[in-house]
Design a protein around this motif. Structure first.
Motif, PDB file in Angstrom:
ATOM      1  N   ASP A  61       0.826  -1.216   0.000  1.00  0.00           N
ATOM      2  CA  ASP A  61       0.000   0.000   0.000  1.00  0.00           C
ATOM      3  C   ASP A  61       0.857   1.260   0.000  1.00  0.00           C
ATOM      4  OD1 ASP A  61      -2.417  -1.526   0.348  1.00  0.00           O
ATOM      5  OD2 ASP A  61      -1.705  -1.894   2.393  1.00  0.00           O
ATOM      6  N   ALA A  62       2.064   1.139   0.559  1.00  0.00           N
ATOM      7  CA  ALA A  62       2.932   2.316   0.655  1.00  0.00           C
ATOM      8  C   ALA A  62       4.363   1.878   0.436  1.00  0.00           C
ATOM      9  CB  ALA A  62       2.786   2.955   2.040  1.00  0.00           C
ATOM     10  N   VAL A  63       5.177   2.791  -0.104  1.00  0.00           N
ATOM     11  CA  VAL A  63       6.587   2.482  -0.364  1.00  0.00           C
ATOM     12  C   VAL A  63       7.423   3.637   0.181  1.00  0.00           C
ATOM     13  CG1 VAL A  63       8.327   1.953  -2.125  1.00  0.00           C
ATOM     14  CG2 VAL A  63       5.936   1.315  -2.511  1.00  0.00           C
ATOM     15  N   ILE A  64       8.453   3.302   0.938  1.00  0.00           N
ATOM     16  CA  ILE A  64       9.377   4.333   1.402  1.00  0.00           C
ATOM     17  C   ILE A  64      10.685   4.155   0.635  1.00  0.00           C
ATOM     18  CG2 ILE A  64      10.662   5.264   3.369  1.00  0.00           C
ATOM     19  CD1 ILE A  64       8.454   4.195   5.190  1.00  0.00           C
ATOM     20  N   VAL A  65      11.096   5.208  -0.090  1.00  0.00           N
ATOM     21  CA  VAL A  65      12.339   5.162  -0.860  1.00  0.00           C
ATOM     22  C   VAL A  65      13.363   6.039  -0.158  1.00  0.00           C
ATOM     23  CG1 VAL A  65      13.373   5.544  -3.137  1.00  0.00           C
ATOM     24  CG2 VAL A  65      10.933   5.102  -2.940  1.00  0.00           C
ATOM     25  N   THR A  66      14.599   5.543   0.034  1.00  0.00           N
ATOM     26  CA  THR A  66      15.637   6.437   0.547  1.00  0.00           C
ATOM     27  C   THR A  66      16.766   6.533  -0.460  1.00  0.00           C
ATOM     28  OG1 THR A  66      17.102   4.860   1.694  1.00  0.00           O
ATOM     29  CG2 THR A  66      15.168   5.616   2.902  1.00  0.00           C
ATOM     30  N   VAL A  84       6.617   7.067 -12.574  1.00  0.00           N
ATOM     31  CA  VAL A  84       5.666   6.091 -12.030  1.00  0.00           C
ATOM     32  C   VAL A  84       4.321   6.762 -11.750  1.00  0.00           C
ATOM     33  CG1 VAL A  84       5.203   4.613 -10.024  1.00  0.00           C
ATOM     34  CG2 VAL A  84       7.448   4.577 -11.104  1.00  0.00           C
ATOM     35  N   MET A  85       4.361   8.030 -11.293  1.00  0.00           N
ATOM     36  CA  MET A  85       3.109   8.752 -11.020  1.00  0.00           C
ATOM     37  C   MET A  85       2.423   9.150 -12.318  1.00  0.00           C
ATOM     38  SD  MET A  85       4.382  11.378  -8.028  1.00  0.00           S
ATOM     39  CE  MET A  85       2.797  12.127  -7.647  1.00  0.00           C
ATOM     40  N   GLU A 123       1.521  17.131  -8.035  1.00  0.00           N
ATOM     41  CA  GLU A 123       0.671  16.374  -7.094  1.00  0.00           C
ATOM     42  C   GLU A 123       1.423  15.852  -5.874  1.00  0.00           C
ATOM     43  OE1 GLU A 123      -1.623  13.313  -9.172  1.00  0.00           O
ATOM     44  OE2 GLU A 123      -1.830  14.700 -10.853  1.00  0.00           O
ATOM     45  N   ALA A 124       2.758  15.902  -5.904  1.00  0.00           N
ATOM     46  CA  ALA A 124       3.497  15.445  -4.717  1.00  0.00           C
ATOM     47  C   ALA A 124       3.563  16.583  -3.705  1.00  0.00           C
ATOM     48  CB  ALA A 124       4.901  15.010  -5.099  1.00  0.00           C
ATOM     49  N   VAL A 125       3.619  16.234  -2.433  1.00  0.00           N
ATOM     50  CA  VAL A 125       3.750  17.226  -1.360  1.00  0.00           C
ATOM     51  C   VAL A 125       5.178  17.138  -0.820  1.00  0.00           C
ATOM     52  CG1 VAL A 125       2.935  17.894   0.944  1.00  0.00           C
ATOM     53  CG2 VAL A 125       1.327  16.979  -0.756  1.00  0.00           C
ATOM     54  N   ALA A 126       5.834  18.294  -0.680  1.00  0.00           N
ATOM     55  CA  ALA A 126       7.218  18.264  -0.214  1.00  0.00           C
ATOM     56  C   ALA A 126       7.293  18.192   1.309  1.00  0.00           C
ATOM     57  CB  ALA A 126       7.947  19.504  -0.706  1.00  0.00           C
ATOM     58  N   ILE A 127       8.348  17.533   1.797  1.00  0.00           N
ATOM     59  CA  ILE A 127       8.679  17.551   3.236  1.00  0.00           C
ATOM     60  C   ILE A 127       9.920  18.432   3.329  1.00  0.00           C
ATOM     61  CG2 ILE A 127       9.304  16.181   5.258  1.00  0.00           C
ATOM     62  CD1 ILE A 127       8.323  13.670   3.700  1.00  0.00           C
ATOM     63  N   SER A 128       9.798  19.589   3.992  1.00  0.00           N
ATOM     64  CA  SER A 128      10.924  20.518   3.926  1.00  0.00           C
ATOM     65  C   SER A 128      12.153  19.956   4.632  1.00  0.00           C
ATOM     66  CB  SER A 128      10.535  21.871   4.509  1.00  0.00           C
ATOM     67  OG  SER A 128       9.970  21.674   5.762  1.00  0.00           O
ATOM     68  N   ALA A 129      13.325  20.358   4.109  1.00  0.00           N
ATOM     69  CA  ALA A 129      14.596  19.879   4.660  1.00  0.00           C
ATOM     70  C   ALA A 129      14.960  20.738   5.859  1.00  0.00           C
ATOM     71  CB  ALA A 129      15.685  19.960   3.593  1.00  0.00           C
ATOM     72  N   GLY A 142      -2.428   6.853  -7.265  1.00  0.00           N
ATOM     73  CA  GLY A 142      -3.760   6.268  -7.085  1.00  0.00           C
ATOM     74  C   GLY A 142      -4.104   6.305  -5.599  1.00  0.00           C
ATOM     75  N   GLU A 143      -4.529   5.157  -5.071  1.00  0.00           N
ATOM     76  CA  GLU A 143      -4.860   5.062  -3.646  1.00  0.00           C
ATOM     77  C   GLU A 143      -3.607   4.868  -2.804  1.00  0.00           C
ATOM     78  OE1 GLU A 143      -8.306   4.953  -2.150  1.00  0.00           O
ATOM     79  OE2 GLU A 143      -8.198   6.167  -3.986  1.00  0.00           O
TER      80      GLU A 143
END
Ligand code: ATP
Ligand code: MG
Length: 416
Positions: A61-66, A84-85, A123-129, A142-143
């Motif tokens: 359902d979710a993927v964390i990429v580092t 991919v999006m 459409e992506a939301v940033a996480i500030s550094a 998608g979902e």
């Protein structure tokens, strides 16, 4: 809800870097009750990153990429995610302004390549550094969702705690509070520890709101993690308090610290509580114990200092150790007393032994004698440690600190 992890970086495949990020994230997911079934490592290659992300999204359902969010041309995670999006990657004016502000604050010239870090898939939301320069990204597909975090472990961890876990928990509909506590132990192997706490593990199997796990930390001992789930943080903490006291009844003095406490900070607190000061005479550990103790803020209140009395003539001339063999229990006692007198401390500790590679005074490698002199009593230890030189020195160090901790804990506190 399940979440998988993708570590990006050719250095992870070729060997120079070990993927500690995935291990750390895996632990956080487990603590938060989020299932995780796959870890993948992939090189800095856009097509292969796209492949891996598509596979991951097909089963999780979710993927964390580092990794791969840096400014250089081999950092291609952003591009792969945009593909991919199925959206464009555009310069984000707000991220650009933040990036320029970070460089200005550090008085550093910003090169044009740094602007890559202000690119955001639509459409992506940033996480500030807040630590480095690379912002992270929360990317809906998608979902499902892909989170992109920097490869640098400190930056990754901060964003994971600040933004990703909260978002994941919200998406999974998890409203319960999940709180963990670590009991740190030293002195018995994991199998023995397991047997000791087996009654609690069995009792908890049916309860469902508390779990116990063992984490071996080598020279830092074995940590027992207790995780509680409850409707509120306070309720979870109350469950942890109760479980901690049940476990302590089974473990007694084996528990040396809780959560962020260290063995040396606990020793420092105990010395403060007794209003006592400490002096060391270190031979085989060569100052390792003093180094650990002086790492504790406020150590000056209870640590007087140490003598690294490595050569025999220094033991004799500075610490007044009598002529004769120096790898003996009586030499350790004389060293402890010598340090206590010389540095005018309440407690003196002497450590002498053989770290190798060759034996000394017919004592085999790994033999260590310790004396803890509190003026009203002297406790001695004879250790037979295994491993190489470094391992023997480090084990001696933690064993001495732990013996000191126990001695101070057994001592009745005087009314002041
Ligand atoms: P930066 O903005 O600093 O360039 P980045 O997102 O591009 O970060 P990478 O260039 O992939 O990240 O990695 C930066 C450093 O972080 C690497 O040199 C490596 O030491 C460390 N690192 C990357 N990935 C991992 C990982 N999975 N586990 C542990 N360390 C990692
Ligand atoms: Mg990089």
């Amino acid at each position: 809800m399940n979440c998988e992890i993708v570590a990006v970086g050719t250095e992870l495949l070729l060997g120079p870097s070990v993927d500690t990020n995935s291990a750390w994230i895996g632990e956080r997911l487990a603590e938060n009750g989020i299932a995780s079934h796959f870890h993948t490592a992939v090189g800095d290659n856009p097509a292969r990153i796209v492949d891996v992300l598509r596979i991951a999204l097909s089963r999780s359902d979710a993927v964390i990429v580092t990794g791969g969010l840096g400014p250089t041309s081999d950092d291609v995670t952003r591009e792969a995610i945009a593909e991919v999006m199925g959206v464009e990657l555009n310069l984000d004016a707000k991220l650009e302004a933040e990036l320029r502000a970070i460089f200005a604050a550090r008085n550093r010239e910003m090169s044009p390549s740094n602007l890559r870090q202000a690119m955001r898939p639509d459409e992506a939301v940033a996480i500030s550094a807040t630590r480095g320069t690379a912002p992270g990204l929360i990317c809906p597909v998608g979902e499902k969702v892909v989170y992109a975090l920097p490869g640098v472990p400190a930056e990754m961890k901060e964003m994971m705690q600040r933004a990703v876990l909260t978002d994941l928990r919200r998406r999974s509909g998890e409203t319960q509070a999940i709180v963990s506590r670590f009991l740190k132990t030293w002195g018995v192997p994991e199998s023995v520890l397991g047997e000791m706490v087996a009654p609690r593990v069995q009792a908890l199997e049916s309860s469902g709101n508390l779990t116990i796990a063992f984490l071996a930390h080598g020279i830092d001992g074995i940590h027992i993690r207790i995780t509680a789930r409850a409707q509120s943080h306070d309720e979870a903490v109350a469950l942890l308090d109760d479980e901690e006291s049940q476990l302590r009844q089974l473990l007694g003095q084996l528990v040396f610290a809780v959560d962020h406490q260290t063995l040396e900070s606990v020793v420092g607190n105990l010395l403060s509580a007794h209003r006592m000061t400490l002096a060391l005479a270190e031979s085989v550990t060569g100052g390792l114990i003093a180094a650990r103790l002086t790492g504790v803020p406020g150590a000056g209140d209870w640590f007087k200092g140490g003598v690294v009395s490595y050569a025999t003539e220094v033991k004799q001339s500075v610490l007044k150790v009598p002529d004769g063999p120096v790898v003996t229990v009586s030499a350790a006692q004389a060293m402890a007393q010598g340090a206590r007198n010389l540095l005018a401390a309440d407690v003196g500790v002497g450590i002498t032994g053989v770290a190798g590679p060759t034996e000394q005074e017919n004592q085999p490698v790994g033999t260590v004698f310790v004396a803890i002199d509190t003026s009203d009593s002297v406790e001695t230890l004879e250790l037979h440690l295994s491993g190489d030189r470094q391992r023997i020195r480090e084990t001696a160090c933690i064993t001495v600190l732990d013996a000191l901790r126990k001695k101070l804990q057994e001592r009745p506190l005087l009314e002041h």
